[in-house]
Design an enzyme around this catalytic site. Structure first.
Site, mmCIF file in Angstrom:
data_model
loop_
_atom_site.group_PDB
_atom_site.id
_atom_site.type_symbol
_atom_site.label_atom_id
_atom_site.label_comp_id
_atom_site.label_asym_id
_atom_site.label_seq_id
_atom_site.Cartn_x
_atom_site.Cartn_y
_atom_site.Cartn_z
ATOM 1 N N ALA A 192 -10.787 0.932 1.256
ATOM 2 C CA ALA A 192 -11.699 1.636 2.151
ATOM 3 C C ALA A 192 -12.668 0.775 2.948
ATOM 4 O O ALA A 192 -13.180 1.220 3.978
ATOM 5 C CB ALA A 192 -12.499 2.666 1.358
ATOM 6 N N GLY A 238 -15.433 0.819 5.886
ATOM 7 C CA GLY A 238 -15.865 2.209 5.846
ATOM 8 C C GLY A 238 -15.608 3.040 7.088
ATOM 9 O O GLY A 238 -15.923 4.229 7.092
ATOM 10 N N CYS A 284 -2.471 -3.721 10.020
ATOM 11 C CA CYS A 284 -2.795 -4.286 11.333
ATOM 12 C C CYS A 284 -2.005 -5.579 11.496
ATOM 13 O O CYS A 284 -2.536 -6.618 11.857
ATOM 14 C CB CYS A 284 -4.303 -4.515 11.491
ATOM 15 S SG CYS A 284 -5.032 -5.590 10.252
#
Length: 453
Positions: free
Chosen positions: A109, A112, A230
């Site tokens: 996570a 954020g 990514c």
């Protein structure tokens, strides 16, 4: 610009398309994602004095034009009205189709941005569990979620296998934005170029496979899982999904159903061919930095492992100091069940069922504060989460010079707040809390967050 191994691999896969797809604009795009827990996108766009263009990747996103304004120091940023991120980074969370009341897991996570999107989609209902294994990155996650104001989030810092074992089949939605070789970062981070190697790709593919397995175990039958990276590496993208589908017949691949970017590619699937066109890629020429996304659904009939037995949670003893404080300043909270940990008091999400399990919980719900010497000392988090509902408020507007003074950590004149604790707001958005005495608001804005330069 590109590592030799990387360029050779991509030219072999893309052929003459390589130059067109990697022909990106001169500089990486900048963007922001609006936090609907605070405001609507159109409200923010009308008040920010910067050029904004709607993002193709997310309904709450904007692409930033050239501006001298430092948005990271803007009062609305301090208030959690938006999150600054590269525009295409907002795409994976939007694919997850989160609805209010669901149980949602963000397995990787930090820092954020995606968790903030998921929390906004939940609208304060259900529960969001945001996990980050790296301790330093977990601190950034905690800070950002505190700023963005979700009241139903739980932050954990353990291995993903522990979450899968503790809460098997519990989550309606799972996001896996997995650590990757970062080939999409080449334009922004020279270190990504320097550290890149076939070995790094292989290690990241192995880690991603492990995390994906744990995500699958944590997902409820019929639930949705979005996997993203990514990077452009086939082993971490199409090859990863092909292998997963071959090992998990209880999962089906869904079409991402979006118009941005381009389709995943069959020649990247390796030894596990599958309909890769259902996945999605965002190439540099398409306004992204290498995002790959796949959307998976677990069969409604899939079996679920037996959960670990949890020790019965001990209810927090009534805290007289908190009850008195809440009755005066936050009466809507005074009858809510609280959780005590390390002398601090928390307001856990009602939907959370992880108490007593072997999970490394860094924060469960909203940090309320602590009782000290017969009085209650409220936490900054309390005012960021519930400030607009505080009974005593100092109401500021964006043009008020007291706003910048407050963000520098200075006392300000009290015009609307009475003596005692108060929430400080700018145009209705929370900027923390202070204490009023003698017509002045003593500043309790955390030093680490102040605009000191």
């Amino acid at each position: 610009m590109y590592p030799e191994y990387f360029e050779a691999r991509e030219r072999a896969l893309l052929g003459e398309r390589f130059d067109a797809l990697f022909n990106a604009p001169q500089a990486p795009a900048r963007g922001l994602t609006v936090n609907r827990l605070r405001c609507a996108p159109e409200w923010l766009a009308a008040r920010l004095d910067v050029p904004l263009t709607p993002s193709p990747f997310c309904a709450e996103g904007f692409v930033l034009g050239d501006s001298e304004l430092r948005l990271g120091k803007h009062p609305y940023h301090h208030a959690g009205a938006f999150y600054l991120q590269e525009p295409s980074a907002s795409a994976p969370a939007a694919l997850l189709e989160v609805r209010p009341g669901q149980r949602v897991l963000d397995l990787c996570a930090a820092p954020g941005g995606k968790s903030s999107q998921l929390a906004a989609a939940l609208e304060g209902q259900g529960v969001l569990v945001s996990n980050e294994y790296d301790a330093a990155r977990a601190q950034a996650l905690l800070s950002n979620l505190e700023r963005m104001g979700p009241v139903n989030s739980v932050v954990t810092t353990g291995d993903t296998a522990r979450i899968a074992a503790a809460l098997p089949g519990w989550f309606d939605r799972v996001l896996v934005d997995t650590p990757c070789s970062g080939e999409g970062m080449f334009r922004k981070e020279p270190q990504a170029v320097a550290q890149h190697s076939p070995g790094l790709v292989a290690r990241c593919a192995t880690l991603g496979a492990e995390i994906l397995e744990n995500a699958a175990a944590a997902l409820a039958p019929g639930g949705l899982l979005v996997y993203s990276t990514c990077t452009f590496a086939p082993e971490e993208d199409e090859g990863q999904i092909g292998r997963f589908l071959a090992l998990h017949p209880e999962f089906s691949l869904l079409d991402c159903g979006v118009a941005f970017g381009g389709s995943g590619e069959e020649n990247r699937c390796g030894e596990y061919p599958f309909p890769a066109a259902k996945t999605r890629r965002i190439w540099p020429a398409q306004g992204g930095e290498g995002h790959f996304m796949a959307k998976l659904q677990k069969s409604p009939d899939a079996p679920v492992a037996a959960p670990r037995r949890a020790k019965p949670a001990r209810p927090a003893k009534p805290c007289a100091e908190w009850l008195a404080f809440a009755a005066e300043y936050f009466p809507a909270l005074k009858d809510r069940a609280t959780l005590a940990a390390a002398e601090r008091l928390f307001l856990p999400p009602p939907a959370w069922q992880g108490d007593g399990l072997k999970l490394s919980v860094a924060r469960c719900g909203v940090a309320l504060g602590r009782a000290q010497k017969g009085r209650f000392e409220p936490a900054h988090h309390l005012f960021m989460a519930f400030g607009p509902g505080c009974e005593n408020r100092e109401e500021l507007t964006l043009g008020d010079e007291r706003v910048e003074a407050w963000l520098r950590g200075e006392e300000i004149e009290a015009c609307t707040a009475q003596n005692g604790w108060c929430a400080v707001l700018v145009d209705g958005l929370p900027l923390g809390g202070g204490k009023v005495s003698g017509g002045r608001v003593k500043n309790h804005y955390p030093k680490a967050l102040r605009n000191l330069k």
